[in-house]
Design a protein around this motif. Structure first.
Motif, PDB file in Angstrom:
ATOM      1  N   ALA A   1      10.169  -4.754   3.163  1.00  0.00           N
ATOM      2  CA  ALA A   1      10.976  -5.329   2.091  1.00  0.00           C
ATOM      3  C   ALA A   1      10.297  -6.553   1.479  1.00  0.00           C
ATOM      4  O   ALA A   1      10.327  -6.739   0.254  1.00  0.00           O
ATOM      5  CB  ALA A   1      12.364  -5.695   2.619  1.00  0.00           C
ATOM      6  N   VAL A   2       9.679  -7.389   2.314  1.00  0.00           N
ATOM      7  CA  VAL A   2       8.971  -8.565   1.795  1.00  0.00           C
ATOM      8  C   VAL A   2       7.786  -8.134   0.942  1.00  0.00           C
ATOM      9  O   VAL A   2       7.524  -8.709  -0.127  1.00  0.00           O
ATOM     10  CB  VAL A   2       8.505  -9.470   2.956  1.00  0.00           C
ATOM     11  CG1 VAL A   2       7.517 -10.518   2.473  1.00  0.00           C
ATOM     12  CG2 VAL A   2       9.706 -10.151   3.603  1.00  0.00           C
ATOM     13  N   THR A   3       7.061  -7.108   1.384  1.00  0.00           N
ATOM     14  CA  THR A   3       5.935  -6.605   0.602  1.00  0.00           C
ATOM     15  C   THR A   3       6.405  -6.057  -0.735  1.00  0.00           C
ATOM     16  O   THR A   3       5.785  -6.305  -1.777  1.00  0.00           O
ATOM     17  CB  THR A   3       5.197  -5.499   1.386  1.00  0.00           C
ATOM     18  OG1 THR A   3       4.826  -6.000   2.662  1.00  0.00           O
ATOM     19  CG2 THR A   3       3.964  -5.042   0.636  1.00  0.00           C
ATOM     20  N   LEU A   4       7.513  -5.328  -0.722  1.00  0.00           N
ATOM     21  CA  LEU A   4       8.062  -4.772  -1.950  1.00  0.00           C
ATOM     22  C   LEU A   4       8.533  -5.880  -2.898  1.00  0.00           C
ATOM     23  O   LEU A   4       8.283  -5.835  -4.111  1.00  0.00           O
ATOM     24  CB  LEU A   4       9.217  -3.824  -1.617  1.00  0.00           C
ATOM     25  CG  LEU A   4       9.885  -3.091  -2.781  1.00  0.00           C
ATOM     26  CD1 LEU A   4       8.863  -2.356  -3.621  1.00  0.00           C
ATOM     27  CD2 LEU A   4      10.934  -2.120  -2.248  1.00  0.00           C
ATOM     28  N   ALA A   5       9.201  -6.881  -2.352  1.00  0.00           N
ATOM     29  CA  ALA A   5       9.655  -8.004  -3.173  1.00  0.00           C
ATOM     30  C   ALA A   5       8.464  -8.758  -3.771  1.00  0.00           C
ATOM     31  O   ALA A   5       8.518  -9.233  -4.912  1.00  0.00           O
ATOM     32  CB  ALA A   5      10.521  -8.944  -2.347  1.00  0.00           C
ATOM     33  N   SER A   6       7.378  -8.875  -3.016  1.00  0.00           N
ATOM     34  CA  SER A   6       6.169  -9.520  -3.532  1.00  0.00           C
ATOM     35  C   SER A   6       5.593  -8.742  -4.707  1.00  0.00           C
ATOM     36  O   SER A   6       5.076  -9.320  -5.671  1.00  0.00           O
ATOM     37  CB  SER A   6       5.119  -9.648  -2.431  1.00  0.00           C
ATOM     38  OG  SER A   6       5.564 -10.504  -1.398  1.00  0.00           O
TER      39      SER A   6
END
Length: 342
Positions: free
Chosen positions: A196-201
């Motif tokens: 999720a953090v990678t996607l948000a980035s």
């Protein structure tokens, strides 16, 4: 609280059953018949999750109830209640649903991890699979960033921006990093927090989102894509097209806004004695600094507003034994029962 930790002083009177305690502490539970919210003391064991009422700040035996974990499923994050983003949902083999609220994202995830382990205690491979974080993440072909943003804007199931305060400034139409991570996982766009953090980035990189405030903008300037988006409740973001400048503090700003402008350094549930009736109720306490304030919230209420609080400047602090007599122990940087250094 994990096995080996001591229970809070206010709960020392009800002795825990010996052995087998995986985790214990306060959670706020939704009632089955009347859907009100009440704080309970929970004790996690290998096969059951017990919960107790409190009287006089102490745990009351026998347990008020228990949740059988055999065949149970867990949902975390659970976003079924808009005003309660820190929920865990348990569904038993008989389809009974329990909603449990933690005091912080870290506390919620710790409970979810331990409960999941207890549910799958006889399947070590399953536990490892549930909690492994993959080192790489690729957007699946049928999901587009535009589609994710459209879903985020959905009036029914999307993210609802609201005013948020950071370091004395109010930002309109924003949401915090942890809430977006929860939302991405809950809507199956990501399998875990790392994804999720990678996607948000990626959403940041493609200018679908904008950082708001010093915390999130500082991370973006780091230059490392993997660290640009913060899974943090104090890092604020907004949709790119709705970005607004901050509202600066004025000299005549409301005092309560000033009180809540400090950085949160600790939060959690505590049993508090009332001023007049001297009864005990569980409250969520939030400790802030610069300025230093301690506020408390009623976890049974939907609105996230303090029901009380006070400045810590010039305050006295004492640790009390069960008989109410201050101990001779001193806190760091202050003498026994001396003023807190703020």
């Amino acid at each position: 609280m994990r096995r080996g930790d001591s229970a809070p002083a206010g709960l020392a009177g009800g002795h825990m059953e010996d052995g087998g305690v995986l985790k214990e502490g306060f959670l706020v539970k939704r009632g089955h018949i009347v859907h009100n919210w009440k704080a309970r003391w929970f004790v996690l064991r290998q096969n059951t999750l017990l919960y107790y009422k409190l009287e006089g700040g102490r745990k009351v035996n026998p347990p008020k109830g228990q949740i059988l974990l055999d065949g149970c499923t867990i949902t975390c994050p659970c976003l079924e209640y808009e005003n309660r983003p820190l929920l865990i949902k348990l569904k038993t083999r008989t389809s009974t649903e329990y909603f449990l609220e933690a005091c912080s994202r870290e506390d919620r995830d710790a409970w979810a991890f331990e409960i999941t382990g207890a549910i799958h205690a006889g399947q070590p491979g399953k536990v490892q699979q549930l909690h492994i974080q993959r080192n790489s993440f690729k957007l699946t072909p049928h999901i587009s960033l535009h589609g994710i943003v459209d879903k985020m804007h959905d009036s029914g199931s999307g993210i609802r921006p609201s005013p948020n305060l950071e370091q004395g400034s109010t930002y309109k139409k924003t949401f915090n990093g942890s809430s977006l991570v929860d939302w991405l996982i809950s809507n199956s766009f990501a399998a875990n927090r790392l994804e999720a953090v990678t996607l948000a980035s990626m959403l940041l990189e493609e200018n679908f989102l904008k950082p708001v405030g010093a915390r999130s903008t500082g991370a973006v300037r780091s230059g490392d894509l993997a660290e640009q988006f913060l899974d943090d409740s104090t890092a604020l973001y907004t949709f790119a097209e709705s970005y607004k400048t901050k509202i600066s503090l004025r000299e005549d700003i409301n005092l309560s806004t000033m009180e809540l402008s400090g950085t949160v350094i600790k939060q959690g549930y505590l049993a508090k004695q009332g001023h007049k009736r001297k009864n005990w109720k569980v409250r969520r306490f939030v400790l802030r600094k610069e300025p230093a304030f301690l506020h408390y919230y009623d976890p049974s209420k939907e609105e996230n507003r303090p029901v009380g609080g006070f400045s810590l400047r010039g305050s006295l602090v004492s640790a009390l034994e069960d008989n109410g007599v201050p101990t001779a122990r001193s806190a760091p940087n202050c003498s026994p029962a001396g003023p807190i250094n703020t």
